[in-house]
Write a protein that holds these residues in place. Structure first.
Motif, short mmCIF file in Angstrom:
data_model
loop_
_atom_site.label_atom_id
_atom_site.label_comp_id
_atom_site.label_asym_id
_atom_site.label_seq_id
_atom_site.Cartn_x
_atom_site.Cartn_y
_atom_site.Cartn_z
N GLU A 147 0.40 -1.00 0.25
CA GLU A 147 -0.52 -0.15 0.32
C GLU A 147 1.23 1.01 0.11
OE1 GLU A 147 -3.64 2.09 2.44
OE2 GLU A 147 -2.30 0.26 3.41
N PRO A 148 1.02 2.22 -0.53
CA PRO A 148 0.91 3.74 -1.31
C PRO A 148 1.40 3.86 0.13
CG PRO A 148 0.35 3.20 -3.04
CD PRO A 148 0.07 2.15 -1.55
N MET A 149 2.33 4.95 0.76
CA MET A 149 2.08 5.55 1.58
C MET A 149 2.58 7.11 1.95
SD MET A 149 4.91 3.64 3.76
CE MET A 149 6.13 3.03 3.00
N THR A 150 1.54 8.05 2.07
CA THR A 150 1.56 9.46 1.92
C THR A 150 3.12 10.36 3.26
OG1 THR A 150 -0.33 9.90 1.24
CG2 THR A 150 0.62 11.59 2.43
N LEU A 151 3.72 11.37 2.46
CA LEU A 151 4.76 11.41 3.28
C LEU A 151 4.75 13.39 3.26
CD1 LEU A 151 6.94 12.12 4.56
CD2 LEU A 151 8.47 11.48 2.77
N TYR A 152 4.68 14.24 3.31
CA TYR A 152 4.57 14.85 3.38
C TYR A 152 6.20 16.08 3.32
CZ TYR A 152 -0.73 15.36 3.47
OH TYR A 152 -1.75 15.23 3.25
N VAL A 153 6.34 17.02 2.66
CA VAL A 153 7.56 17.90 2.60
C VAL A 153 6.99 18.77 3.08
CG1 VAL A 153 9.53 18.65 1.34
CG2 VAL A 153 8.23 16.61 0.61
N SER A 154 7.26 19.37 4.42
CA SER A 154 7.56 20.58 5.08
C SER A 154 7.83 21.96 4.18
CB SER A 154 7.87 20.70 6.19
OG SER A 154 9.19 21.27 6.01
N PRO A 155 7.36 22.74 4.19
CA PRO A 155 7.19 24.40 3.43
C PRO A 155 8.91 24.87 3.81
CG PRO A 155 5.28 24.71 5.10
CD PRO A 155 6.06 23.27 5.26
N GLY A 156 10.10 24.39 4.65
CA GLY A 156 11.19 24.13 4.36
C GLY A 156 11.92 23.87 4.04
N GLY A 157 11.03 22.27 3.83
CA GLY A 157 12.35 21.28 2.67
C GLY A 157 11.95 21.24 1.30
N SER A 190 16.90 21.81 13.83
CA SER A 190 16.23 21.69 15.02
C SER A 190 15.02 21.11 14.68
CB SER A 190 16.32 22.29 16.30
OG SER A 190 15.04 23.31 15.49
N TYR A 191 14.04 21.08 13.62
CA TYR A 191 12.89 20.36 13.15
C TYR A 191 13.57 19.50 11.91
CZ TYR A 191 13.53 23.32 9.57
OH TYR A 191 13.60 24.55 8.05
N PRO A 192 12.47 18.82 11.79
CA PRO A 192 11.92 17.54 10.85
C PRO A 192 12.45 18.25 9.02
CG PRO A 192 10.62 17.56 11.62
CD PRO A 192 10.94 18.52 12.59
N LEU A 193 13.15 18.50 9.39
CA LEU A 193 13.91 19.46 7.64
C LEU A 193 13.88 17.97 7.01
CD1 LEU A 193 13.31 21.47 5.73
CD2 LEU A 193 16.53 22.30 6.31
N LEU A 194 13.53 17.69 5.41
CA LEU A 194 13.64 16.63 5.04
C LEU A 194 14.80 16.16 3.70
CD1 LEU A 194 10.17 14.30 4.67
CD2 LEU A 194 11.77 14.64 5.92
N LYS A 195 16.08 15.75 3.70
CA LYS A 195 16.74 16.35 2.49
C LYS A 195 16.53 14.95 1.67
CE LYS A 195 20.82 17.48 3.89
NZ LYS A 195 22.39 17.14 3.89
N PHE A 196 16.95 14.98 0.27
CA PHE A 196 16.94 13.80 -0.57
C PHE A 196 18.14 13.03 -1.92
CE2 PHE A 196 13.10 16.49 0.10
CZ PHE A 196 11.68 15.31 0.46
N LYS A 197 18.22 11.97 -1.78
CA LYS A 197 18.90 12.10 -1.92
C LYS A 197 19.00 11.17 -3.67
CE LYS A 197 24.27 10.07 -1.29
NZ LYS A 197 25.35 9.65 -0.19
N PHE A 198 19.69 11.06 -4.86
CA PHE A 198 19.42 10.35 -5.70
C PHE A 198 20.29 8.91 -5.20
CE2 PHE A 198 21.84 8.22 -9.65
CZ PHE A 198 20.37 7.55 -10.43
N ILE A 199 19.71 7.72 -5.44
CA ILE A 199 20.51 6.08 -4.94
C ILE A 199 20.84 5.43 -6.08
CG2 ILE A 199 20.54 4.43 -3.99
CD1 ILE A 199 20.57 6.64 -1.94
#
Length: 210
Positions: A147-157, A190-199
């Motif tokens: 089942e696919p999952m939902t992930l939200y990227v906050s304004p800061g990310g 300090s807050y959950p800021l997301l980063k993304f990396k190509f694998i």
């Protein structure tokens, strides 16, 4: 996600995209039941598993998610928004509009909405309307029953995400759905800021694991 044809994808991925888009059409605006939590800089999956990450995923789709809540946001007491818009058009382009289910929208479009202006938040200089990206993800080892999952990227990310999406496309001609992405938290924040990396590209990643 771009309308460009996703060449060389496993058929199961294509089928999953179609299935998820059909499901979204009937659930837009509702609080997602299969959401990945980010509280305390831990990825908490819908089944309760929690880890500081990073974790790898395939981003099968993503859209803008503009949400305004009638009161002060409280993560421990989720509430339904009183105005929201979801779509692929940019908020400042004039084409992203309040959803038809919104009874009393604050503006005709997100571009001219007073709740989407800086300093409109109850405190600080931010926006009262929360600008996010709604990602639909699956683990690299997914099956047809996953089942696919939902992930939200906050304004800061948003800057991190938009920069990441353009990199594989520009450098290798690949869309996010065609690659395995590592998602992690920025350790300098300090807050959950997301980063993304190509694998890796999906096909090559499968070969690597076998």
């Amino acid at each position: 996600m771009s309308e460009k044809k996703t060449e060389n994808l496993p058929v199961s991925v294509e089928d999953m995209i179609k299935k998820e888009l059909a499901a979204q059409s009937g659930q837009i605006g509702a609080l997602p039941s299969n959401k990945i939590g980010l509280k305390n800089k831990h990825f908490t999956l819908p089944d309760g598993q929690s880890s500081p990450g990073p974790f790898e995923a395939i981003i099968i789709d993503f859209v803008w998610s503009m949400v305004h809540y009638p009161g002060t946001y409280n993560s421990n007491n989720p509430q339904q928004p009183d105005c929201f818009a979801i779509g692929r058009d940019k908020p400042d382009g004039g084409k992203l509009l309040p959803h038809a289910n919104v009874k009393k929208p604050y503006g005709k479009s997100c571009k001219d909405c007073p709740k989407n202006e800086w300093k409109s938040a109850a405190s600080g200089n931010g926006k009262a309307c929360k600008n996010q990206r709604r990602l639909i993800v699956v683990p690299p080892n997914f099956t047809e029953d996953t089942e696919p999952m939902t992930l939200y990227v906050s304004p800061g990310g948003l800057k991190n995400f938009d920069s990441y999406v353009s990199r594989p496309k520009n450098e290798q001609g690949l869309l996010p759905v065609q690659v395995v992405t590592e998602i992690s938290f920025d350790v300098d924040q300090s807050y959950p800021l997301l980063k993304f990396k190509f694998i890796d590209q999906i096909g090559r990643a499968s070969c690597r694991e076998s």
